[in-house]
Write a protein that holds these residues in place. Sequence first.
Motif, PDB file in Angstrom:
ATOM      1  N   ILE A  78       0.944  -1.388   0.132  1.00 24.96           N
ATOM      2  CA  ILE A  78      -0.112   0.027   0.095  1.00 24.96           C
ATOM      3  C   ILE A  78       0.818   1.283  -0.012  1.00 24.96           C
ATOM      4  N   PRO A  79       1.982   1.541   0.618  1.00 32.13           N
ATOM      5  CA  PRO A  79       2.675   2.734   0.692  1.00 32.13           C
ATOM      6  C   PRO A  79       3.126   2.803  -0.611  1.00 32.13           C
ATOM      7  N   SER A  80       3.819   1.653  -1.240  1.00 33.59           N
ATOM      8  CA  SER A  80       4.353   1.950  -2.431  1.00 33.59           C
ATOM      9  C   SER A  80       3.376   2.557  -3.793  1.00 33.59           C
ATOM     10  N   LEU A  81       2.329   2.004  -3.496  1.00 32.61           N
ATOM     11  CA  LEU A  81       1.155   2.097  -4.563  1.00 32.61           C
ATOM     12  C   LEU A  81       0.742   3.713  -3.965  1.00 32.61           C
ATOM     13  N   GLN A  82       0.663   4.086  -2.819  1.00 33.20           N
ATOM     14  CA  GLN A  82       0.166   5.224  -2.321  1.00 33.20           C
ATOM     15  C   GLN A  82       1.183   6.345  -3.075  1.00 33.20           C
ATOM     16  N   LYS A  83       2.505   6.159  -3.024  1.00 35.73           N
ATOM     17  CA  LYS A  83       3.463   7.244  -3.360  1.00 35.73           C
ATOM     18  C   LYS A  83       3.505   7.233  -4.949  1.00 35.73           C
ATOM     19  N   ASP A  84       3.185   5.988  -5.516  1.00 38.35           N
ATOM     20  CA  ASP A  84       3.201   5.911  -7.223  1.00 38.35           C
ATOM     21  C   ASP A  84       2.050   6.718  -7.627  1.00 38.35           C
ATOM     22  N   LEU A  85       0.873   6.465  -7.078  1.00 36.04           N
ATOM     23  CA  LEU A  85      -0.395   7.093  -7.455  1.00 36.04           C
ATOM     24  C   LEU A  85      -0.208   8.718  -7.105  1.00 36.04           C
ATOM     25  N   GLU A  86       0.292   8.958  -6.129  1.00 38.93           N
ATOM     26  CA  GLU A  86       0.377  10.565  -5.915  1.00 38.93           C
ATOM     27  C   GLU A  86       1.503  11.388  -6.909  1.00 38.93           C
ATOM     28  N   ALA A  87       2.518  10.573  -7.177  1.00 39.44           N
ATOM     29  CA  ALA A  87       3.457  11.005  -8.131  1.00 39.44           C
ATOM     30  C   ALA A  87       3.056  10.910  -9.490  1.00 39.44           C
ATOM     31  N   THR A  88       2.152  10.066  -9.894  1.00 35.99           N
ATOM     32  CA  THR A  88       1.729   9.940 -11.479  1.00 35.99           C
ATOM     33  C   THR A  88       0.679  10.902 -11.612  1.00 35.99           C
ATOM     34  N   PHE A  89      -0.259  11.056 -10.946  1.00 35.15           N
ATOM     35  CA  PHE A  89      -1.369  11.655 -11.476  1.00 35.15           C
ATOM     36  C   PHE A  89      -1.655  12.756 -10.390  1.00 35.15           C
ATOM     37  N   LYS A  90      -2.208  13.820 -11.406  1.00 34.35           N
ATOM     38  CA  LYS A  90      -2.505  15.224 -10.720  1.00 34.35           C
ATOM     39  C   LYS A  90      -3.821  15.227 -10.002  1.00 34.35           C
ATOM     40  N   GLY A  91      -4.021  15.874  -8.813  1.00 33.57           N
ATOM     41  CA  GLY A  91      -5.217  15.932  -8.186  1.00 33.57           C
ATOM     42  C   GLY A  91      -5.879  14.678  -7.579  1.00 33.57           C
ATOM     43  N   VAL A  92      -4.993  13.651  -7.289  1.00 25.87           N
ATOM     44  CA  VAL A  92      -5.386  12.424  -6.739  1.00 25.87           C
ATOM     45  C   VAL A  92      -5.054  12.579  -5.091  1.00 25.87           C
ATOM     46  N   VAL A 150      -4.941  10.426  -1.895  1.00 22.65           N
ATOM     47  CA  VAL A 150      -4.928   9.143  -1.219  1.00 22.65           C
ATOM     48  C   VAL A 150      -5.106   9.244   0.300  1.00 22.65           C
ATOM     49  N   THR A 151      -6.015   8.362   0.767  1.00 22.64           N
ATOM     50  CA  THR A 151      -6.162   8.100   2.402  1.00 22.64           C
ATOM     51  C   THR A 151      -5.884   6.580   2.720  1.00 22.64           C
ATOM     52  N   VAL A 152      -5.024   6.357   3.455  1.00 21.63           N
ATOM     53  CA  VAL A 152      -4.834   4.875   3.832  1.00 21.63           C
ATOM     54  C   VAL A 152      -5.809   4.641   5.189  1.00 21.63           C
ATOM     55  N   VAL A 153      -6.881   3.903   5.088  1.00 25.83           N
ATOM     56  CA  VAL A 153      -7.735   3.641   6.033  1.00 25.83           C
ATOM     57  C   VAL A 153      -7.292   2.589   7.151  1.00 25.83           C
ATOM     58  N   GLU A 154      -6.614   1.525   6.483  1.00 29.25           N
ATOM     59  CA  GLU A 154      -5.903   0.591   7.200  1.00 29.25           C
ATOM     60  C   GLU A 154      -4.764   0.034   6.654  1.00 29.25           C
ATOM     61  N   ASP A 155      -3.966  -1.134   7.283  1.00 29.82           N
ATOM     62  CA  ASP A 155      -2.961  -1.622   6.593  1.00 29.82           C
ATOM     63  C   ASP A 155      -3.160  -1.948   5.258  1.00 29.82           C
ATOM     64  N   SER A 156      -4.112  -2.688   4.637  1.00 28.65           N
ATOM     65  CA  SER A 156      -4.371  -3.012   3.101  1.00 28.65           C
ATOM     66  C   SER A 156      -5.333  -2.500   2.625  1.00 28.65           C
ATOM     67  N   ARG A 157      -5.918  -1.245   3.222  1.00 34.18           N
ATOM     68  CA  ARG A 157      -7.100  -0.641   2.657  1.00 34.18           C
ATOM     69  C   ARG A 157      -6.948   0.754   2.415  1.00 34.18           C
TER      70      ARG A 157
END
Lengths: 190, 168
Positions: B2-16, B18-25
Amino acid sequence: MDRNQIAKWLKSPAKMANKYSLHAVYFCTGCGIIEIPPVITTRWDAERFGIIPVATPRQGNLFMITGYVSLKTLKAIIRTYEQMPDPKYTVGFGSCPINGGMYWDSYNTIKHLDRYIPVDGWIAGCMPRPEAVFIAITHLWTLIDKGKADGYLRYQENYAAYRRNQEMLFAELEWPPLYPCDSIAEEARK
Amino acid sequence: MIPSLQKDLEATFKGVEVTVVEDSRMSVLAPRDSIPVVLRYLKESGLDHLALLSCVDWIKEGKFEVVYVLTCYMRNDTDYTSDQRLHVLLKTEIPREKPALKSVIDIFENAEPYEREIHELYGVHFDGHPRLIPLLLERDYEIPPFRKDFDTRKYVEETFGSIPPVEG
């Protein structure tokens, strides 16, 4: 055979045979159908009462509406009911067909089933136990004996009124209007 | 994961957001136009199952919130215990007036009935959907029935309350 009933058998054998061989249309509506498999299988064994489920409405004469009736289901119920041969008996099962039950304020569920097709008896409850089905069947036998289970006759007599109610929900019924009822339906609308 | 996916998403797309709700959610709020690309990106990152497509009517804000619930298929028994389990809510907000969204059938084929259902219950139009015909309902409703301004009681009174008993 019960010896006390010999007189009845001799008097009207067709009626008695009809009464003890109810063929239930296996039509599933809502949650009530979950009670029907135990009723027809070994645990409660509906065949003791002469009831077996049949595959098509053209072979059946007992129609149990087992749960809430949405508009789409009502359309199928009307078609199924009209395909069954006379004499036919309808039983509403559970509180939803009686008055809507917990779906009283639903945008897509009808409230009173007996305003669209005739109903011979009701089984109240949410859910009724399988025993209640057999109590209802014995009551239905009494009604058949006394000639009071006449839903199919009432449907013929009041067809214009039933048809008017059906058309109030379905503006475009896809089956054609019946010949003699057209003029009667016109009068009923006025 | 999840942390890597969060970083990727925020780096790749504008205006996205991301809120991590739980460990895998986690919950992703994306702008309306970037939904297809974000969805395709998430699918290629391992979230290959669109479990549900849902809609929320926020009448006070004047918005519909369309929610894509994504999970991933478990391919091995060990996946159930490892951190491979993911659960992502992809959300987007669209205005209540003339709501429209691009169809995602070319990414997830099973979105077809969900989009039809949302179209008939909320009146959201999906561009590129091959057949937006009613799925469940039998009658025409002036306002789609799941919108908050649909008066159910009034409708029920007028429709089912007006039908007279046949006998007695």
